[in-house]
Design an enzyme around this catalytic site. Structure first.
Site: not given
Ligand code: 5GP
Length: 115
Positions: A88, A101
């Site tokens: 994201n 991440h």
């Protein structure tokens, strides 16, 4: 190093269920899993806030994030049925932790995404 919650996990200042570790990458279970298997893969030594902050010198590290997820999936027997990896970036994607991440989601058929 990262001032985020993930920085604290890297420094072992807060607990996490660590399921993967190599020289550069840490993998740990998401605290609020969105699938039967939900693991986050993060760089240990470089706190890039978002994918948009990544630069050509980060190409190898970003590739290693993907390969760490794939290796974990193979090792855990998730690769045959398949899995999803997601990163994201910022508000519209719902990013909440600003230490880049990769999410690995697996363990059941996953709904389509994008809405
Ligand atoms: P993002 O929405 O930024 O792409 O993903 C951040 C993820 O980190 C979320 O899925 C959230 O559940 C997870 N998360 C947030 N805080 C913690 C924590 O303290 N420990 C663990 N293991 N996961 C966390």
């Amino acid at each position: 190093m990262s001032d985020t919650i993930f920085g604290k996990i890297i420094r072992r200042e807060i607990p996490a269920t660590i399921v993967y570790e190599d020289e550069d990458i840490l993998g740990f279970k998401d605290i609020a899993p969105q699938a039967p298997v939900h693991v986050l893969f993060i760089p240990k030594h470089e706190a890039i806030p978002t994918l948009d902050d990544a630069r050509p010198e980060h190409a190898q590290l970003l590739g290693r994030l993907m390969l760490a997820a794939a290796e974990y999936a193979r090792r855990e027997g998730l690769a045959r049925d398949g899995y999803r990896v997601v990163m994201n970036c910022r508000e519209h994607a719902g990013q909440t932790v600003f230490h880049v991440h990769l999410h690995l989601l697996a363990g059941a058929p996953l709904g389509r995404f994008g809405s």
